[in-house]
Write a protein that holds these residues in place. Structure first.
Motif, PDB file in Angstrom:
ATOM      1  N   ALA A  15       0.830  -1.211   0.000  1.00  0.00           N
ATOM      2  CA  ALA A  15       0.000   0.000   0.000  1.00  0.00           C
ATOM      3  C   ALA A  15       0.862   1.258   0.000  1.00  0.00           C
ATOM      4  CB  ALA A  15      -0.929  -0.013   1.212  1.00  0.00           C
ATOM      5  N   HIS A  16       1.973   1.209   0.743  1.00  0.00           N
ATOM      6  CA  HIS A  16       2.881   2.369   0.766  1.00  0.00           C
ATOM      7  C   HIS A  16       3.491   2.609  -0.612  1.00  0.00           C
ATOM      8  CE1 HIS A  16       5.827   5.229   2.224  1.00  0.00           C
ATOM      9  NE2 HIS A  16       6.780   4.511   1.627  1.00  0.00           N
ATOM     10  N   THR A  17       3.874   1.529  -1.278  1.00  0.00           N
ATOM     11  CA  THR A  17       4.435   1.670  -2.635  1.00  0.00           C
ATOM     12  C   THR A  17       3.409   2.273  -3.592  1.00  0.00           C
ATOM     13  OG1 THR A  17       5.875  -0.231  -2.255  1.00  0.00           O
ATOM     14  CG2 THR A  17       5.489   0.423  -4.542  1.00  0.00           C
ATOM     15  N   ILE A  18       2.160   1.789  -3.492  1.00  0.00           N
ATOM     16  CA  ILE A  18       1.098   2.324  -4.358  1.00  0.00           C
ATOM     17  C   ILE A  18       0.867   3.807  -4.067  1.00  0.00           C
ATOM     18  CG2 ILE A  18      -1.372   2.185  -4.850  1.00  0.00           C
ATOM     19  CD1 ILE A  18      -1.198  -0.826  -4.367  1.00  0.00           C
ATOM     20  N   ALA A  19       0.806   4.181  -2.779  1.00  0.00           N
ATOM     21  CA  ALA A  19       0.561   5.576  -2.418  1.00  0.00           C
ATOM     22  C   ALA A  19       1.687   6.478  -2.897  1.00  0.00           C
ATOM     23  CB  ALA A  19       0.388   5.692  -0.906  1.00  0.00           C
TER      24      ALA A  19
END
Length: 410
Positions: free
Chosen positions: A236-240
């Motif tokens: 999720a952090h990578t996507i954000a």
């Protein structure tokens, strides 16, 4: 002064001069001793004076028609000028109005009408002298006929023609200046649009990469239900992170028209310098702390592409306008801003001013830098300082990327 005010001013001057000419007419017809006139001589003198004043008033009334611009009805304006000229042979009071009409007629540069006006002036002057000199022409009368009927009208027509030529020349120069300015603005607009299209093409690879990262990690989250919570958070952090970067880039090119997709250039400053040296231009790029040669790849896409284009434009200008002269490009980071200075000597010819090129490249560079809330300053060479300098400044937060990029949409 507007055309109407100009016409009114000319008419007022002619009216004032005509009022003074009434005194001249009185002297001509009545003489210096009015009391010496008796009987029919006095009646004749007063009648001639009355006719003179009446013709002068009529000429003054027709003068606005003769002076108006002949755009709508040229024949009526020119014919009225001939009538005013014909009246002047019989009326001293109408001479100021006739002078103005002849001057304007000459300015219109109608050869046939000017010749007709000269002939009318000569004939009316002779007929006028015949009426006012019943005892026959004297030498003074013939001199007046030559000077008043031919010389003065010819001079007024010549002066008007010269003024008309000057006015036409000024109008032609003004029209050419407007055309040249419109052409320059068109070139500048084309350069700006071309630069915007180039920016959009440059952004294609960057955005495609960021969106593919988002799609890949989102797909993994959708398919894998057995992922540990910590790995889900990392995904999720990578996507954000990728989404924020894509959003930042998209805001910078929000209003750019997307044209045919092209291949983004390789952002290799060392290759640019090597190409310049191979072409005969001693070039060097110097980095100032905290930036280094590897900083370009870590910068946001728009900042990196802007920096690449700025160095490319500086090297191109040096090769075109100062072949063989060394150029130094200094890149640094000062108080939250990316600073670039490119400088090269320019050999000037003594006594001749510096002649820059079209400036299309700099227009495109200003457009690109302006999208990032940056500025471009140019110092042209002079005799005291024969160096060409380009300074580029744009916000750059080394911790978070391009400061202000999100709000820099044009």
């Amino acid at each position: 002064m507007s055309s109407r005010r100009h016409l009114l001013a000319v008419w007022a001057v002619c009216a004032a001069a005509g009022a003074l000419m009434v005194l001249v007419a009185a002297y001509i017809y009545v003489g210096p001793e009015p009391e010496a006139l008796i009987g029919r001589d006095a009646e004749r003198a007063l009648a001639l004076l009355a006719v003179d004043v009446a013709l002068g008033a009529a000429a003054l009334a027709l003068l606005p028609v003769a002076l108006r611009r002949p755009d709508g009805a040229p024949a009526s304006a020119l014919a009225t000028a001939l009538i005013v000229t014909a009246v002047s042979g019989f009326s001293a009071t109408s001479l100021p109005a006739a002078a103005a009409a002849l001057f304007v007629l000459g300015g219109r540069r109608r050869t046939a009408w000017a010749g007709a006006a000269l002939a009318v002036a000569a004939v009316s002057t002779v007929l006028g002298l015949a009426v006012t000199s019943p005892s026959g022409f004297t030498g003074a009368d013939w001199l007046a006929a030559v000077l008043g009927g031919v010389g003065a009208p010819a001079l007024l027509l010549a002066l008007g023609t010269a003024r008309g030529r000057r006015c036409e020349a000024r109008a032609l120069i003004a029209a050419r200046a407007r055309l040249s300015q419109a052409y320059a603005e068109s070139l500048a607009q084309q350069a700006r649009l071309g630069e915007r299209a180039r920016i959009a093409r440059d952004m294609h690879d960057s955005l495609s990469h960021r969106l593919s990262v988002i799609a890949m990690h989102a797909g993994a989250l959708e398919l894998r239900e057995d992922l540990p919570l910590q790995q889900v958070r990392a995904q999720a952090h990578t996507i954000a992170t990728a989404a924020r970067a894509a959003d930042r880039d998209l805001r910078s090119v929000l209003v750019l028209l997307r044209e045919e997709e092209g291949r983004a250039p390789r952002l290799d400053l060392a290759e640019l310098v090597a190409d310049a040296r191979a072409a005969g231009t001693p070039a060097a790029v110097e980095w100032r702390e905290p930036l280094g040669a590897d900083s370009l790849g870590a910068m946001p896409a728009l900042i990196a592409q802007m920096l690449y284009r700025a160095v490319q434009e500086a090297l191109t200008n040096a090769r075109k306008h100062a072949p063989g002269q060394p150029i130094t490009v200094v890149i640094g980071h000062v108080r939250g801003r990316l600073e670039l200075r490119a400088e090269n000597p320019v050999p000037l010819v003594p006594g001749q001013p510096w002649r820059p090129g079209t400036g299309q490249g700099l227009i495109g560079l200003r457009e690109r830098v302006g999208l990032l809330a940056g500025t471009v300053a140019v110092e042209e060479p002079t005799a005291e300082r024969p160096r060409f300098t380009v300074r580029v400044s744009a916000p750059l937060d080394l911790a978070g990327g391009a400061a202000g990029t999100a709000g820099a949409a044009p």
